[in-house]
Design an enzyme around this catalytic site. Structure first.
Site, PDB file in Angstrom:
ATOM      1  N   GLY A 288       0.632  26.374  -2.784  1.00  0.00           N
ATOM      2  CA  GLY A 288       1.255  27.652  -2.493  1.00  0.00           C
ATOM      3  C   GLY A 288       2.334  27.541  -1.435  1.00  0.00           C
TER       4      GLY A 288
ATOM      5  CE1 TYR B 152       3.305  17.673   0.086  1.00  0.00           C
ATOM      6  CE2 TYR B 152       5.000  19.333   0.432  1.00  0.00           C
ATOM      7  CZ  TYR B 152       4.189  18.601  -0.417  1.00  0.00           C
ATOM      8  OH  TYR B 152       4.274  18.796  -1.777  1.00  0.00           O
TER       9      TYR B 152
ATOM     10  NE  ARG C  30      -6.033  13.234  -2.403  1.00  0.00           N
ATOM     11  CZ  ARG C  30      -6.221  13.558  -1.132  1.00  0.00           C
ATOM     12  NH1 ARG C  30      -7.089  12.875  -0.399  1.00  0.00           N
ATOM     13  NH2 ARG C  30      -5.543  14.548  -0.577  1.00  0.00           N
TER      14      ARG C  30
ATOM     15  CE1 TYR D 172       4.403   3.193   1.294  1.00  0.00           C
ATOM     16  CE2 TYR D 172       5.516   5.310   1.428  1.00  0.00           C
ATOM     17  CZ  TYR D 172       5.354   4.082   0.824  1.00  0.00           C
ATOM     18  OH  TYR D 172       6.159   3.735  -0.240  1.00  0.00           O
TER      19      TYR D 172
ATOM     20  CE  LYS E 251       1.439   5.478  -6.978  1.00  0.00           C
ATOM     21  NZ  LYS E 251       2.875   5.793  -6.847  1.00  0.00           N
TER      22      LYS E 251
ATOM     23  CB  CYS F 110      -0.901   0.012   1.227  1.00  0.00           C
ATOM     24  SG  CYS F 110      -1.848   1.552   1.382  1.00  0.00           S
TER      25      CYS F 110
END
Length: 330
Positions: A201, A292, A179, A139, A177, A78
């Protein structure tokens, strides 16, 4: 004597099948989960000997049902960095991989598997060492924990074990896939659908579209896998990226100019793309702020020491080839 590829209907697995076929290899057992039946398309033009569901395969592999296996390329996982079900992630990515590793070591089968740059989290040093590994999501943690399992196994391993930490891979056969498809894919689809590309942004000190990632073409990823297949005496965990960090703006501009080149139009600068409305920005999503990776760049020292000498495609040439493929496949 078979070669086994798990995740064979996925993005990297299906490209690996194509690379093996180009070498004349067709005695290949493809393993995957085709619950999403549309993924059969990634297998339809590959020459394979057999297909098995991932759950049926596990027990049969442990029993040694496939005779002499030349290598197991474990690409199945995954791959969603947004998946929040930790129990599912750990069972699918960690436990399943552990079982395959144990069986491969017992059977003496070379085991080459997909790790991920997600193990590095928000760090700025991307070197294959424990002190630099701080995953930001489950993940990344599933990949990180399996890498630790491999590190403990390597000193006693009598057969090849190779982990390849994929950075931001892009290229053909990734459309399923959604997204999680590459920035290049989404830029291309936006441009064709809306006539413009929209990027995130400003965030974390990076200007609009200025987040940096190591983008690597899937063809290069397949070549590195085959390098280790050709050198079964080499084991370890290795970064697999281009070794260069490029901005999302550069990806978007490469897509825009590739599409323009295919239409016999001149290239644009970044400023021209923005001023013409072909490139714009939207607010960075609140849901991604804490998990992120704003910057990645593979340290390739260990990969080069392992004998891989080929150059990686530049972002511009890789994206241009990918855009041509997408146009043909439309």
């Amino acid at each position: 004597m078979s070669i086994i590829v798990t995740g064979a209907a996925g993005f990297i697995g299906s490209n690996l099948l194509q690379a093996l076929n180009r070498r004349g290899e067709t005695d290949i057992i493809a393993v995957d989960d085709l619950t999403d039946g549309e993924q059969f398309r990634n297998l339809a033009d590959a020459d394979i000997a057999d297909y098995l569901d991932q759950n049926d395969f596990l027990e049969r592999y442990a029993r040694g049902d496939f005779g002499t296996v030349r290598a197991l390329f474990h690409q199945g996982a995954c791959a969603s960095t947004l998946e929040s079900n930790g129990r599912y992630m750990m069972e699918n990515n960690y436990r399943y991989s552990c079982r395959l590793l144990e069986s491969s070591l017992e059977l003496g089968v070379p085991f080459l598997y997909a790790s991920s740059a997600a193990v590095y989290g928000a760090g700025r040093t991307f070197r294959e060492a424990r002190q630099y590994e701080r995953p930001l999501n489950v993940y990344g943690y599933s990949k990180f924990l399996f890498d630790q399992r491999v590190r403990r196994a390597l000193p006693q391993a009598r057969s090849q074990v190779v982990g390849l930490r994929y950075f931001n891979v892009y290229g053909p056969r990734e459309e399923h896939k959604g997204r999680m498809a590459s920035v290049a894919y989404h830029c291309y689809q936006q441009l064709r659908r809306d006539g413009r590309v929209e990027l995130f942004g400003e965030h974390g000190g990076f200007p609009p579209g200025g987040h940096l990632r190591d983008f690597v073409a899937v063809e290069d990823v397949a070549r590195v896998n085959l390098h280790f297949f050709d050198h079964p005496q080499r084991s370890g965990i290795f970064n697999l990226g281009s070794g260069q960090a490029r901005t999302f703006n550069e990806v978007a501009l490469a897509v825009i100019n590739s599409v323009r080149a295919n239409a016999d139009q001149p290239p644009l600068s970044l400023q021209q793309a923005v001023e013409s409305g072909l490139l714009g920005y939207r607010e960075f999503p609140e849901s991604l702020r804490a998990r992120y990776q704003s910057h990645t760049c593979a340290d390739l020292e260990l990969l080069r020491e392992a004998g891989y000498r080929d150059d990686f495609q530049s972002l511009e040439e890789g994206v241009a080839g990918y855009c041509r493929w997408l146009a043909r496949s439309a």
